[in-house]
Design a protein around this motif. Structure first.
Motif, PDB file in Angstrom:
ATOM      1  N   GLN A  14       0.904  -1.019  -0.011  1.00 30.43           N
ATOM      2  CA  GLN A  14      -0.025   0.080   0.105  1.00 30.43           C
ATOM      3  C   GLN A  14       0.777   1.083  -0.136  1.00 30.43           C
ATOM      4  OE1 GLN A  14      -3.002  -2.084  -0.647  1.00 30.43           O
ATOM      5  NE2 GLN A  14      -3.456   0.163  -0.136  1.00 30.43           N
ATOM      6  N   GLU A  15       0.095   2.103  -0.587  1.00 31.42           N
ATOM      7  CA  GLU A  15       1.017   3.548  -0.683  1.00 31.42           C
ATOM      8  C   GLU A  15       1.339   4.056   0.727  1.00 31.42           C
ATOM      9  OE1 GLU A  15      -1.204   6.392  -2.721  1.00 31.42           O
ATOM     10  OE2 GLU A  15       0.588   7.491  -3.450  1.00 31.42           O
ATOM     11  N   GLY A  16       2.677   4.388   0.956  1.00 34.71           N
ATOM     12  CA  GLY A  16       2.784   5.004   2.239  1.00 34.71           C
ATOM     13  C   GLY A  16       3.753   3.714   2.914  1.00 34.71           C
ATOM     14  N   GLU A  17       3.671   2.781   2.856  1.00 33.13           N
ATOM     15  CA  GLU A  17       4.422   1.516   3.178  1.00 33.13           C
ATOM     16  C   GLU A  17       5.861   1.322   2.628  1.00 33.13           C
ATOM     17  OE1 GLU A  17       1.103  -1.564   4.427  1.00 33.13           O
ATOM     18  OE2 GLU A  17       2.158  -2.156   2.589  1.00 33.13           O
ATOM     19  N   ASN A  31      31.448  -2.703  -7.165  1.00 30.80           N
ATOM     20  CA  ASN A  31      30.299  -2.084  -6.869  1.00 30.80           C
ATOM     21  C   ASN A  31      29.069  -2.719  -7.208  1.00 30.80           C
ATOM     22  OD1 ASN A  31      29.258  -1.026  -9.312  1.00 30.80           O
ATOM     23  ND2 ASN A  31      31.044  -0.224  -9.478  1.00 30.80           N
ATOM     24  N   LEU A  32      28.232  -2.312  -6.609  1.00 29.01           N
ATOM     25  CA  LEU A  32      26.638  -3.026  -6.848  1.00 29.01           C
ATOM     26  C   LEU A  32      25.876  -1.615  -7.056  1.00 29.01           C
ATOM     27  CD1 LEU A  32      24.735  -5.742  -5.235  1.00 29.01           C
ATOM     28  CD2 LEU A  32      23.444  -3.480  -5.468  1.00 29.01           C
ATOM     29  N   GLN A  33      24.841  -1.759  -8.052  1.00 33.55           N
ATOM     30  CA  GLN A  33      24.019  -0.469  -8.507  1.00 33.55           C
ATOM     31  C   GLN A  33      22.610  -1.164  -8.470  1.00 33.55           C
ATOM     32  OE1 GLN A  33      25.711   1.245 -12.006  1.00 33.55           O
ATOM     33  NE2 GLN A  33      27.432   0.741 -11.603  1.00 33.55           N
ATOM     34  N   TRP A  34      21.844  -0.275  -8.124  1.00 25.17           N
ATOM     35  CA  TRP A  34      20.206  -0.447  -8.423  1.00 25.17           C
ATOM     36  C   TRP A  34      19.696   0.582  -9.600  1.00 25.17           C
ATOM     37  CZ3 TRP A  34      17.438  -4.225  -5.964  1.00 25.17           C
ATOM     38  CH2 TRP A  34      17.880  -4.902  -5.110  1.00 25.17           C
ATOM     39  N   TYR A  35      18.720  -0.214 -10.371  1.00 27.86           N
ATOM     40  CA  TYR A  35      18.208   0.530 -11.327  1.00 27.86           C
ATOM     41  C   TYR A  35      16.739   0.184 -11.455  1.00 27.86           C
ATOM     42  CZ  TYR A  35      22.689   1.196 -14.017  1.00 27.86           C
ATOM     43  OH  TYR A  35      23.905   1.707 -14.103  1.00 27.86           O
ATOM     44  N   ARG A  36      15.687   1.222 -11.707  1.00 22.86           N
ATOM     45  CA  ARG A  36      14.385   1.069 -11.860  1.00 22.86           C
ATOM     46  C   ARG A  36      14.048   1.256 -13.507  1.00 22.86           C
ATOM     47  NH1 ARG A  36      12.168   6.375 -10.271  1.00 22.86           N
ATOM     48  NH2 ARG A  36      12.274   6.901 -12.026  1.00 22.86           N
ATOM     49  N   ALA A  81       2.616   5.920  -5.514  1.00 21.68           N
ATOM     50  CA  ALA A  81       2.264   5.019  -6.604  1.00 21.68           C
ATOM     51  C   ALA A  81       3.470   5.383  -7.875  1.00 21.68           C
ATOM     52  CB  ALA A  81       0.766   5.779  -7.087  1.00 21.68           C
ATOM     53  N   ALA A  82       3.889   6.477  -7.735  1.00 20.72           N
ATOM     54  CA  ALA A  82       4.974   6.801  -9.021  1.00 20.72           C
ATOM     55  C   ALA A  82       6.221   5.744  -8.733  1.00 20.72           C
ATOM     56  CB  ALA A  82       5.479   8.222  -8.933  1.00 20.72           C
ATOM     57  N   THR A 106      12.774  -7.228  -9.205  1.00 19.07           N
ATOM     58  CA  THR A 106      11.670  -7.328  -8.583  1.00 19.07           C
ATOM     59  C   THR A 106      10.632  -6.393  -9.147  1.00 19.07           C
ATOM     60  OG1 THR A 106      12.698  -7.541  -6.741  1.00 19.07           O
ATOM     61  CG2 THR A 106      10.739  -6.788  -6.300  1.00 19.07           C
ATOM     62  N   ARG A 107       9.352  -7.099  -9.358  1.00 22.71           N
ATOM     63  CA  ARG A 107       8.250  -6.180  -9.989  1.00 22.71           C
ATOM     64  C   ARG A 107       7.500  -5.448  -8.446  1.00 22.71           C
ATOM     65  NH1 ARG A 107       6.410  -2.554 -13.492  1.00 22.71           N
ATOM     66  NH2 ARG A 107       4.171  -2.379 -13.092  1.00 22.71           N
ATOM     67  N   LEU A 108       7.615  -4.098  -8.556  1.00 20.38           N
ATOM     68  CA  LEU A 108       7.099  -3.290  -7.261  1.00 20.38           C
ATOM     69  C   LEU A 108       5.734  -2.826  -7.722  1.00 20.38           C
ATOM     70  CD1 LEU A 108       7.207  -2.627  -4.452  1.00 20.38           C
ATOM     71  CD2 LEU A 108       8.350  -0.708  -5.120  1.00 20.38           C
ATOM     72  N   THR A 109       4.613  -3.109  -7.013  1.00 20.76           N
ATOM     73  CA  THR A 109       3.423  -2.224  -7.153  1.00 20.76           C
ATOM     74  C   THR A 109       2.766  -1.733  -5.914  1.00 20.76           C
ATOM     75  OG1 THR A 109       2.946  -3.993  -8.907  1.00 20.76           O
ATOM     76  CG2 THR A 109       0.858  -2.720  -8.100  1.00 20.76           C
ATOM     77  N   ILE A 110       2.642  -0.507  -6.087  1.00 16.90           N
ATOM     78  CA  ILE A 110       2.261   0.361  -5.102  1.00 16.90           C
ATOM     79  C   ILE A 110       0.623   0.461  -5.323  1.00 16.90           C
ATOM     80  CG2 ILE A 110       2.443   2.558  -3.835  1.00 16.90           C
ATOM     81  CD1 ILE A 110       4.969   0.828  -3.839  1.00 16.90           C
ATOM     82  N   ASN A 111      -0.144   0.319  -4.327  1.00 18.76           N
ATOM     83  CA  ASN A 111      -1.599   0.233  -4.572  1.00 18.76           C
ATOM     84  C   ASN A 111      -2.115   1.595  -3.696  1.00 18.76           C
ATOM     85  OD1 ASN A 111      -2.017  -2.193  -5.784  1.00 18.76           O
ATOM     86  ND2 ASN A 111      -1.203  -3.148  -3.700  1.00 18.76           N
ATOM     87  N   PRO A 112      -2.968   2.343  -4.458  1.00 17.97           N
ATOM     88  CA  PRO A 112      -3.303   3.673  -3.998  1.00 17.97           C
ATOM     89  C   PRO A 112      -4.216   3.614  -2.731  1.00 17.97           C
ATOM     90  CG  PRO A 112      -4.314   3.435  -6.008  1.00 17.97           C
ATOM     91  CD  PRO A 112      -3.265   2.430  -5.740  1.00 17.97           C
TER      92      PRO A 112
END
Lengths: 112, 112
Positions: A14-17, A31-36, A81-82, A106-112
């Motif tokens: 949920q949004e905010g978590e 090094n280790l990098q994170w990408y979106r 959500a973004a 990892t597929r992340l979904t933020i629910n409003p």
């Protein structure tokens, strides 16, 4: 073969978590990098942590690195959500040319 | 600055046809990379270049050729396309000593 494995493969909150994603890798790294990656788009660099660092912050992002366990985690606080996107870790090895080896994401979904 | 651009955005080929994907960057980066991304997977490195006139094989180079005649351009060629080359192709560039990679928007290729 893929250098790293990420878990979970999918995460829905949920949004905010807060959202936490983990990455494991196999060989010594510079090094280790994170990408979106937003759906259908190119990857965008988020944060880099060097092999001699243990923790790094950037805005709502916190990355940790444990080279003894060959693992890293990405924490996104106060999710929005973004933030819905796929997140990939990538390791740069010591062989030169700044080549990256990516995890499966990892597929992340933020629910409003 | 346009960053990293790729042409074309979409292409459909028949088995056995050839094509060239063009990547251009305007950041004066030394390093350039070609990746492919298949469903549910991270990016895999096809070929890369550490400077004008140089190329090297990545993790999955078979069936592809590359050229870097100008520093700002990196071309990926498929001489005889196969259905297994159906994928989304991403180009990236990076500055020497600056480990972050900058990605193009991708080319979605379908081989029938």
């Amino acid at each position: 073969s893929q250098q790293g494995e990420e878990d979970p493969q999918a995460l829905s909150i949920q949004e905010g978590e807060n959202a936490t994603m983990n990455c494991s890798y196999k060989t010594s790294i510079n090094n280790l990098q994170w990408y979106r990656q937003n759906s259908g788009r190119g990857l965008v660099h988020l944060i880099l942590i060097r092999s001699n660092e243990r923790e790094k912050h950037s805005g709502r992002l916190r990355v940790t690195l444990d080279t003894s366990k060959k693992s890293s985690s990405l924490l996104i606080t106060a999710s929005r959500a973004a933030d819905t996107a796929s997140y990939f870790c990538a390791t740069e090895d010591k062989q030169g040319a700044q080549k990256l080896v990516f995890g499966q994401g990892t597929r992340l979904t933020i629910n409003p | 600055n346009a960053g990293v651009t790729q042409t074309p955005k979409f292409r459909v080929l028949k088995t056995g046809q050839s094509m060239t994907l063009l990547c251009a960057q305007d950041m004066n980066h030394e390093y350039m990379y070609w990746y492919r991304q298949d469903p549910g997977m991270g990016l895999r490195l096809i070929h890369y270049s550490v400077g004008e006139g140089t190329t090297a094989k990545g993790e999955v180079p078979d069936g592809y050729n590359v050229s870097r005649l100008k520093k700002q351009n990196f071309l990926l060629g498929l001489e005889s396309a196969a259905p297994s080359q159906t994928s989304v192709y991403f180009c990236a560039s990076g500055g020497q000593g600056n480990n972050e990679q900058f990605f193009g928007p991708g080319t979605r290729l379908t081989v029938l």
